[in-house]
Design a protein around this motif. Structure first.
Motif, PDB file in Angstrom:
ATOM      1  N   THR A 172       1.053  -1.154  -0.067  1.00 10.47           N
ATOM      2  CA  THR A 172      -0.005  -0.020  -0.007  1.00 10.47           C
ATOM      3  C   THR A 172       0.986   1.184   0.051  1.00 10.47           C
ATOM      4  O   THR A 172       1.659   1.160   1.077  1.00 10.47           O
ATOM      5  CB  THR A 172      -0.962   0.031   1.165  1.00 10.47           C
ATOM      6  N   ALA A 173       0.816   1.916  -0.972  1.00 11.00           N
ATOM      7  CA  ALA A 173       2.024   3.030  -1.317  1.00 11.00           C
ATOM      8  C   ALA A 173       1.831   4.064  -0.109  1.00 11.00           C
ATOM      9  O   ALA A 173       3.030   4.545   0.085  1.00 11.00           O
ATOM     10  CB  ALA A 173       1.518   3.593  -2.529  1.00 11.00           C
ATOM     11  N   ASP A 174       0.944   4.527   0.163  1.00  6.85           N
ATOM     12  CA  ASP A 174       0.713   5.684   1.233  1.00  6.85           C
ATOM     13  C   ASP A 174       0.832   5.181   2.721  1.00  6.85           C
ATOM     14  O   ASP A 174       0.466   6.019   3.465  1.00  6.85           O
ATOM     15  CB  ASP A 174      -0.422   6.704   1.048  1.00  6.85           C
ATOM     16  N   LEU A 175       0.933   3.862   2.830  1.00  4.23           N
ATOM     17  CA  LEU A 175       0.876   3.201   4.249  1.00  4.23           C
ATOM     18  C   LEU A 175       2.287   3.305   4.844  1.00  4.23           C
ATOM     19  O   LEU A 175       3.251   2.592   4.399  1.00  4.23           O
ATOM     20  CB  LEU A 175       0.271   2.150   4.382  1.00  4.23           C
ATOM     21  N   ASP A 176       2.149   3.916   5.984  1.00  2.53           N
ATOM     22  CA  ASP A 176       3.581   4.094   6.575  1.00  2.53           C
ATOM     23  C   ASP A 176       3.770   2.748   7.286  1.00  2.53           C
ATOM     24  O   ASP A 176       3.129   2.136   8.048  1.00  2.53           O
ATOM     25  CB  ASP A 176       3.592   5.215   7.942  1.00  2.53           C
ATOM     26  N   LEU A 177       5.241   2.415   7.221  1.00  2.00           N
ATOM     27  CA  LEU A 177       5.611   0.970   7.762  1.00  2.00           C
ATOM     28  C   LEU A 177       6.597   1.394   8.824  1.00  2.00           C
ATOM     29  O   LEU A 177       7.854   0.776   8.285  1.00  2.00           O
ATOM     30  CB  LEU A 177       5.831   0.121   6.457  1.00  2.00           C
ATOM     31  N   PRO A 178       6.371   1.725   9.957  1.00  2.00           N
ATOM     32  CA  PRO A 178       7.664   1.843  10.926  1.00  2.00           C
ATOM     33  C   PRO A 178       8.374   0.559  11.041  1.00  2.00           C
ATOM     34  O   PRO A 178       7.798  -0.510  10.974  1.00  2.00           O
ATOM     35  CB  PRO A 178       6.919   2.383  12.247  1.00  2.00           C
ATOM     36  N   PRO A 179       9.534   0.383  11.585  1.00  2.00           N
ATOM     37  CA  PRO A 179      10.250  -0.592  11.928  1.00  2.00           C
ATOM     38  C   PRO A 179       9.679  -1.582  12.743  1.00  2.00           C
ATOM     39  O   PRO A 179       9.914  -2.796  12.406  1.00  2.00           O
ATOM     40  CB  PRO A 179      11.583   0.022  12.668  1.00  2.00           C
ATOM     41  N   LEU A 180       9.038  -1.273  13.836  1.00  2.00           N
ATOM     42  CA  LEU A 180       8.296  -2.069  14.680  1.00  2.00           C
ATOM     43  C   LEU A 180       6.983  -2.748  14.059  1.00  2.00           C
ATOM     44  O   LEU A 180       6.916  -3.996  14.386  1.00  2.00           O
ATOM     45  CB  LEU A 180       8.023  -1.530  16.023  1.00  2.00           C
ATOM     46  N   VAL A 181       6.559  -2.274  13.275  1.00  2.00           N
ATOM     47  CA  VAL A 181       5.222  -2.826  12.333  1.00  2.00           C
ATOM     48  C   VAL A 181       5.861  -3.772  11.437  1.00  2.00           C
ATOM     49  O   VAL A 181       5.335  -4.862  11.116  1.00  2.00           O
ATOM     50  CB  VAL A 181       4.310  -1.708  11.943  1.00  2.00           C
ATOM     51  N   ALA A 182       6.886  -3.360  10.622  1.00  2.00           N
ATOM     52  CA  ALA A 182       7.533  -4.180   9.724  1.00  2.00           C
ATOM     53  C   ALA A 182       8.125  -5.432  10.439  1.00  2.00           C
ATOM     54  O   ALA A 182       7.937  -6.589   9.719  1.00  2.00           O
ATOM     55  CB  ALA A 182       8.907  -3.396   8.909  1.00  2.00           C
ATOM     56  N   GLN A 184       6.865  -6.869  13.161  1.00  2.00           N
ATOM     57  CA  GLN A 184       5.762  -7.661  13.517  1.00  2.00           C
ATOM     58  C   GLN A 184       5.102  -8.525  12.300  1.00  2.00           C
ATOM     59  O   GLN A 184       4.839  -9.566  12.496  1.00  2.00           O
ATOM     60  CB  GLN A 184       4.709  -6.448  14.015  1.00  2.00           C
ATOM     61  N   MET A 185       5.238  -7.930  11.168  1.00  2.00           N
ATOM     62  CA  MET A 185       4.644  -8.377   9.757  1.00  2.00           C
ATOM     63  C   MET A 185       5.401  -9.592   9.745  1.00  2.00           C
ATOM     64  O   MET A 185       4.974 -10.670   9.168  1.00  2.00           O
ATOM     65  CB  MET A 185       4.895  -7.429   8.593  1.00  2.00           C
ATOM     66  N   LEU A 186       6.843  -9.266   9.559  1.00  2.00           N
ATOM     67  CA  LEU A 186       7.766 -10.720   9.592  1.00  2.00           C
ATOM     68  C   LEU A 186       7.678 -11.626  10.553  1.00  2.00           C
ATOM     69  O   LEU A 186       7.406 -12.833  10.167  1.00  2.00           O
ATOM     70  CB  LEU A 186       9.238 -10.038   9.445  1.00  2.00           C
ATOM     71  N   ARG A 187       7.171 -11.250  11.807  1.00  2.00           N
ATOM     72  CA  ARG A 187       7.095 -12.453  12.902  1.00  2.00           C
ATOM     73  C   ARG A 187       5.718 -13.070  12.390  1.00  2.00           C
ATOM     74  O   ARG A 187       5.519 -14.322  12.474  1.00  2.00           O
ATOM     75  CB  ARG A 187       7.040 -12.056  14.116  1.00  2.00           C
ATOM     76  N   LEU A 188       4.777 -12.395  11.912  1.00  2.00           N
ATOM     77  CA  LEU A 188       3.418 -13.043  11.514  1.00  2.00           C
ATOM     78  C   LEU A 188       3.469 -13.669  10.603  1.00  2.00           C
ATOM     79  O   LEU A 188       3.156 -15.102  10.576  1.00  2.00           O
ATOM     80  CB  LEU A 188       2.485 -11.936  11.438  1.00  2.00           C
ATOM     81  N   ARG A 294       3.890   3.500  15.517  1.00  2.00           N
ATOM     82  CA  ARG A 294       5.427   3.821  15.746  1.00  2.00           C
ATOM     83  C   ARG A 294       5.686   2.676  16.764  1.00  2.00           C
ATOM     84  O   ARG A 294       6.958   2.302  16.744  1.00  2.00           O
ATOM     85  CB  ARG A 294       5.334   5.175  16.483  1.00  2.00           C
ATOM     86  N   TRP A 295       4.873   2.236  17.304  1.00  2.00           N
ATOM     87  CA  TRP A 295       5.151   1.182  18.672  1.00  2.00           C
ATOM     88  C   TRP A 295       4.654  -0.161  18.400  1.00  2.00           C
ATOM     89  O   TRP A 295       4.822  -0.981  19.407  1.00  2.00           O
ATOM     90  CB  TRP A 295       4.524   1.781  20.092  1.00  2.00           C
ATOM     91  N   GLY A 296       4.522  -0.366  17.145  1.00  2.00           N
ATOM     92  CA  GLY A 296       4.427  -1.651  16.797  1.00  2.00           C
ATOM     93  C   GLY A 296       2.986  -2.203  16.609  1.00  2.00           C
ATOM     94  O   GLY A 296       2.763  -3.434  16.557  1.00  2.00           O
ATOM     95  N   PHE A 297       1.800  -1.567  16.731  1.00  2.00           N
ATOM     96  CA  PHE A 297       0.563  -1.896  16.767  1.00  2.00           C
ATOM     97  C   PHE A 297      -0.026  -1.545  15.247  1.00  2.00           C
ATOM     98  O   PHE A 297      -0.399  -0.284  15.025  1.00  2.00           O
ATOM     99  CB  PHE A 297      -0.327  -1.266  17.604  1.00  2.00           C
ATOM    100  N   ALA A 298      -0.127  -2.743  14.534  1.00  2.00           N
ATOM    101  CA  ALA A 298      -0.516  -2.330  13.279  1.00  2.00           C
ATOM    102  C   ALA A 298      -2.122  -2.184  12.950  1.00  2.00           C
ATOM    103  O   ALA A 298      -2.616  -1.550  11.995  1.00  2.00           O
ATOM    104  CB  ALA A 298       0.004  -3.508  12.387  1.00  2.00           C
ATOM    105  N   LYS A 299      -2.610  -2.838  13.651  1.00  2.00           N
ATOM    106  CA  LYS A 299      -4.266  -2.695  13.824  1.00  2.00           C
ATOM    107  C   LYS A 299      -4.710  -1.833  14.900  1.00  2.00           C
ATOM    108  O   LYS A 299      -4.627  -2.093  16.191  1.00  2.00           O
ATOM    109  CB  LYS A 299      -5.027  -4.155  13.947  1.00  2.00           C
ATOM    110  N   ALA A 300      -5.457  -0.847  14.477  1.00  2.00           N
ATOM    111  CA  ALA A 300      -5.988   0.336  15.108  1.00  2.00           C
ATOM    112  C   ALA A 300      -6.831  -0.211  16.308  1.00  2.00           C
ATOM    113  O   ALA A 300      -7.054   0.155  17.235  1.00  2.00           O
ATOM    114  CB  ALA A 300      -6.584   1.330  14.350  1.00  2.00           C
ATOM    115  N   SER A 301      -7.852  -1.413  15.722  1.00  2.00           N
ATOM    116  CA  SER A 301      -8.974  -1.711  16.679  1.00  2.00           C
ATOM    117  C   SER A 301      -8.424  -2.569  17.668  1.00  2.00           C
ATOM    118  O   SER A 301      -8.753  -2.516  18.890  1.00  2.00           O
ATOM    119  CB  SER A 301      -9.872  -2.771  15.815  1.00  2.00           C
TER     120      SER A 301
END
Length: 321
Positions: A172-182, A184-188, A294-301
């Motif tokens: 998603t081009a305009d979606l920020d991907l901070p290091p902690l979220v990235a 988290q994605m790799l671990r998932l 910023r603190w690794g929480f990708a899902k707002a809900s």
């Protein structure tokens, strides 16, 4: 470092350009057959986060066959459209829309796809091995994948959903991907890979529990995680800083804090997010979403639910800008 993000989108009708772009992601030699040049198109959406990534390759109006040499990383994904054959170890495996797959590691293979749209993830084997050791106790060097197909229909669907989510987030081009979220994605992605595809962690004899672990181990681990909560931290790294192995570290946390090391780290990051929400000033651009990510929480809900449970109010109420 896993925080170097590179996104690209390529659309072309030229087969040589398409092969060059796709070969930049997964090395291979290709043979392409096109019935009608006016109907052919290639679209590649690729995102790399240093040593891993996720891509979507869409080939319309063409048959794309490839010989692939042994890969230096794990590639696993899902067909969202089209059909074809994956030849591995002398076996031909038919694949089509909805099918999940894991390309062989350290062995050549052949694939022959028609009008295929594929989403896949590229995962470092060392990361997969480290996570396997963390969750099973199996020594990292002993991790082996035993099949290119998922263990069950349920796991096929589970893996497809994981790939769709992670590749969607990455591309998603305009979606920020901070290091902690990235991270988290790799671990998932890697954890889902270990659950979905047959591998040696599924039959490994669990390592015996560590012997006596003192509260000092926990204190060292806590201090290390507190000091490094703003960057991706692997459990093996925390264990090394604490002077013990991964299994001993997990046991120490269960015994002395009644939670896992990663649960403690998530709690630290939640409190850092709370601190940033409180400190936000009008006009500084702070939002609940940006602070959460910023603190690794990708899902707002999910962030909102955990935050409200911990602090007794919605994060939007804490952010008074």
């Amino acid at each position: 470092m896993r925080d170097r993000l590179v996104r690209s989108v390529v659309w072309t009708r030229d087969q040589d350009t398409a092969v060059e772009v796709i070969s930049g992601l997964v090395e291979h030699s290709a043979r392409i057959r096109i019935a009608d040049p006016d109907e052919v198109q290639f679209e590649v959406r690729a995102t790399s986060v240093a040593d891993w990534g996720g891509d979507q390759v869409d080939v319309s109006g063409a048959r794309y066959a490839a010989d692939v040499p042994p890969l230096p990383f794990l590639v696993a994904g899902v067909f969202t459209d089209g059909h074809g054959v994956l030849r591995s170890g002398g076996q031909d495996i038919a694949v089509g829309a909805g099918d999940s797959f894991l390309y062989p590691l350290a062995a050549p293979f052949h694939c022959d796809y028609q009008n295929a749209c594929i989403q896949y993830l590229r995962v470092p084997p060392t990361y997969a091995a480290g996570l396997a050791e963390e969750v099973s106790g199996l020594p990292a060097v002993d991790l082996r994948f035993l099949s290119v197909m998922p263990v069950s229909t349920t796991m096929r669907e589970f893996w497809a959903a994981t790939v769709h989510y992670v590749v969607g987030q990455l591309n998603t081009a305009d979606l920020d991907l901070p290091p902690l979220v990235a991270d988290q994605m790799l671990r998932l992605a890697t954890g889902s890979l270990l659950r979905a595809f047959p591998n040696t962690t599924m039959t490994a004899v669990r390592a015996p529990a560590a012997g006596r672990v003192t509260p000092a181990v926990v204190r060292r681990a806590v201090a290390y995680m507190d000091a490094n909560a703003d960057r991706p931290v692997a459990l093996a790294e925390v264990a090394a800083a604490s002077g013990v192995g991964v299994r001993a570290l997990q046991l120490a946390f269960r015994r002395h804090l009644d939670l896992t090391p990663l649960a403690y780290l998530r709690r630290v990051r939640l409190h850092r997010a709370h601190r940033d929400l409180v400190a936000a000033q009008p006009g500084d651009g702070s939002t609940v979403a940006t602070i959460a990510r910023r603190w690794g929480f990708a899902k707002a809900s999910r962030f909102t639910a955990v935050y409200q449970s911990t602090f007794g109010e919605l994060p939007s109420h804490t952010l008074r800008t």
